[in-house]
Design an enzyme around this catalytic site. Sequence first.
Site, PDB file in Angstrom:
ATOM      1  N   LYS A  81       0.747  -1.104   0.027  1.00  0.00           N
ATOM      2  CA  LYS A  81      -0.091  -0.088  -0.009  1.00  0.00           C
ATOM      3  C   LYS A  81       1.058   1.326   0.024  1.00  0.00           C
ATOM      4  O   LYS A  81       0.405   2.410  -0.572  1.00  0.00           O
ATOM      5  CB  LYS A  81      -0.993  -0.121   1.321  1.00  0.00           C
ATOM      6  CG  LYS A  81      -2.109  -1.130   1.228  1.00  0.00           C
ATOM      7  CD  LYS A  81      -3.137  -0.895   2.265  1.00  0.00           C
ATOM      8  CE  LYS A  81      -4.171  -1.712   2.178  1.00  0.00           C
ATOM      9  NZ  LYS A  81      -5.117  -1.642   3.097  1.00  0.00           N
ATOM     10  N   LYS A  86      -4.428 -10.323  -6.854  1.00  0.00           N
ATOM     11  CA  LYS A  86      -5.465 -10.365  -5.957  1.00  0.00           C
ATOM     12  C   LYS A  86      -6.520  -9.527  -6.393  1.00  0.00           C
ATOM     13  O   LYS A  86      -6.376  -8.332  -6.774  1.00  0.00           O
ATOM     14  CB  LYS A  86      -5.194 -10.125  -4.476  1.00  0.00           C
ATOM     15  CG  LYS A  86      -6.118 -10.271  -3.560  1.00  0.00           C
ATOM     16  CD  LYS A  86      -5.515  -9.833  -2.123  1.00  0.00           C
ATOM     17  CE  LYS A  86      -5.625  -8.410  -2.088  1.00  0.00           C
ATOM     18  NZ  LYS A  86      -5.672  -7.934  -0.780  1.00  0.00           N
ATOM     19  N   LYS A  93     -10.379  -4.166  -4.020  1.00  0.00           N
ATOM     20  CA  LYS A  93     -11.047  -2.715  -4.163  1.00  0.00           C
ATOM     21  C   LYS A  93     -10.393  -1.634  -4.740  1.00  0.00           C
ATOM     22  O   LYS A  93     -10.977  -0.694  -5.320  1.00  0.00           O
ATOM     23  CB  LYS A  93     -11.638  -2.338  -2.656  1.00  0.00           C
ATOM     24  CG  LYS A  93     -12.696  -3.168  -2.076  1.00  0.00           C
ATOM     25  CD  LYS A  93     -12.871  -2.627  -0.895  1.00  0.00           C
ATOM     26  CE  LYS A  93     -13.631  -3.582   0.201  1.00  0.00           C
ATOM     27  NZ  LYS A  93     -13.379  -3.277   1.457  1.00  0.00           N
TER      28      LYS A  93
HETATM   29  P1  AMP Z   1     -10.706  -5.582   2.565  1.00  0.00           P
HETATM   30  O1  AMP Z   1     -11.485  -5.495   1.341  1.00  0.00           O
HETATM   31  O2  AMP Z   1      -9.342  -5.505   2.341  1.00  0.00           O
HETATM   32  O3  AMP Z   1     -11.534  -5.058   3.574  1.00  0.00           O
HETATM   33  O4  AMP Z   1     -10.874  -7.369   3.052  1.00  0.00           O
HETATM   34  C1  AMP Z   1     -11.994  -7.796   4.010  1.00  0.00           C
HETATM   35  C2  AMP Z   1     -11.925  -9.295   3.948  1.00  0.00           C
HETATM   36  O5  AMP Z   1     -11.981  -9.852   2.577  1.00  0.00           O
HETATM   37  C3  AMP Z   1     -10.782  -9.822   4.496  1.00  0.00           C
HETATM   38  O6  AMP Z   1     -10.944 -10.823   5.268  1.00  0.00           O
HETATM   39  C4  AMP Z   1      -9.863  -9.991   3.156  1.00  0.00           C
HETATM   40  O7  AMP Z   1      -8.983 -11.241   3.584  1.00  0.00           O
HETATM   41  C5  AMP Z   1     -11.116 -10.741   2.430  1.00  0.00           C
HETATM   42  N1  AMP Z   1     -10.587 -10.342   0.625  1.00  0.00           N
HETATM   43  C6  AMP Z   1     -10.174  -9.257   0.253  1.00  0.00           C
HETATM   44  N2  AMP Z   1      -9.749  -9.406  -0.923  1.00  0.00           N
HETATM   45  C7  AMP Z   1      -9.801 -10.809  -1.039  1.00  0.00           C
HETATM   46  C8  AMP Z   1      -9.696 -11.550  -2.175  1.00  0.00           C
HETATM   47  N3  AMP Z   1      -9.363 -11.058  -3.551  1.00  0.00           N
HETATM   48  N4  AMP Z   1      -9.895 -12.905  -2.141  1.00  0.00           N
HETATM   49  C9  AMP Z   1     -10.234 -13.485  -1.141  1.00  0.00           C
HETATM   50  N5  AMP Z   1     -10.600 -12.769   0.027  1.00  0.00           N
HETATM   51  C10 AMP Z   1     -10.460 -11.522   0.012  1.00  0.00           C
END
Ligand code: AMP
Length: 337
Positions: free
Chosen positions: A113, A200, A203
């Site tokens: 990041k 990955k 967002k």
């Molecule tokens: P975030 O979008 O970073 O707030 O992630 C929220 C949750 O979604 C966390 O538990 C992440 O590990 C999971 N997560 C985010 N992106 C992925 C992805 N591409 N595949 C699987 N899990 C994800």
Amino acid sequence: MVRKRVFSGVQPTGELHLGNWLGAIRNWVDLQKTHEAFFCVVDLHAITVPHDPNLLAQSSISTAALYMACGIDSKLSSIFLQSHIPAHSELCWLLNCVTPLNWLERMIQFKEKALKQGDNISVGLLDYPVLMAADILLYDSDLVPVGEDQKQHLELARDIAQSRINSRFGKENEPIFKIPKPLIMQEGAKIMSLADGNNKMSKSDPNESSRIGLLDPPDLIAKKIKRAKTDSQFGLEFDNPNRPEASNLLTIYSIISGLGKDKALKECSEMGWGQFKPLLTEATISALEPIQIHYQELIKNPKELNQVLNEGKLKANEIAEQTMNRLRKALGLQLQA
Ligand code: AMP
Ligand code: TRP
């Protein structure tokens, strides 16, 4: 019997995508039936990078509504906003004072990041994992269901709890913090970008076609899957390192169709991309349709949503304050008479 406690959260930055659902939220739904569950919208994490205040407020409510639309039941789980519980920030400060700086500097997500932020890196971005440790430790969480990318942060939370707080300030048979365990599902823990099977789904990817939003309308889903990167080989398969896109799209199909890996592989191993993509599109649209319908009902009723968040806040605050009192006392911070 006392039920074990589950805690997890998602940042309200942008719209939730398939990765968030398949890697995280989907697993919460079953856990809430057997555990005492706390699901937090981590808005304080969302401000560690530059943000728009109007969008954040909207996105926090929308994320809470999406939790519910995905099956989180406010009768079984406490749903709340992180910033509504001041103890998250306070605990973060107390943990900051015992966390070595170099533990944070080596966090993979920070490095990734930070690269994107150029010379505009906030102290908050570096401190992000300590705030996350505070989230988890505040609630004496037993289990933390997350995607693969959060594993290192979970290890940090365990290290802080054990070697920096319990062993320094706790009594042998009276630990201050419970040591949480990560729960990373075997399937769906890392959903990859539609534009590149080695990255990955995220967002923050500027290319919107790289992810499928949980609220994307059917025609947009169809368009994104049509554009998704493929290769020149025939037949879908898992785990071929030379074919990351095939493995990723087949994984998504196997989960959202409910078929599981073996049946999905059997169905698609002899299928060309031209036949597979419409199948995946159809399965994605039907899997998301009930979530989208439920979401639209919830978002129309902000009063009810606020009530859910308020109830969640009261329950969460009570537990958070008990933990804080334990820690304040152990650290020599005088409790008010
Ligand atoms: P975030 O979008 O970073 O707030 O992630 C929220 C949750 O979604 C966390 O538990 C992440 O590990 C999971 N997560 C985010 N992106 C992925 C992805 N591409 N595949 C699987 N899990 C994800
Ligand atoms: N850092 C997590 C993510 O980006 C979100 C998060 C913050 C979280 N606090 C948490 C997840 C506590 C689980 C538990 O995915």
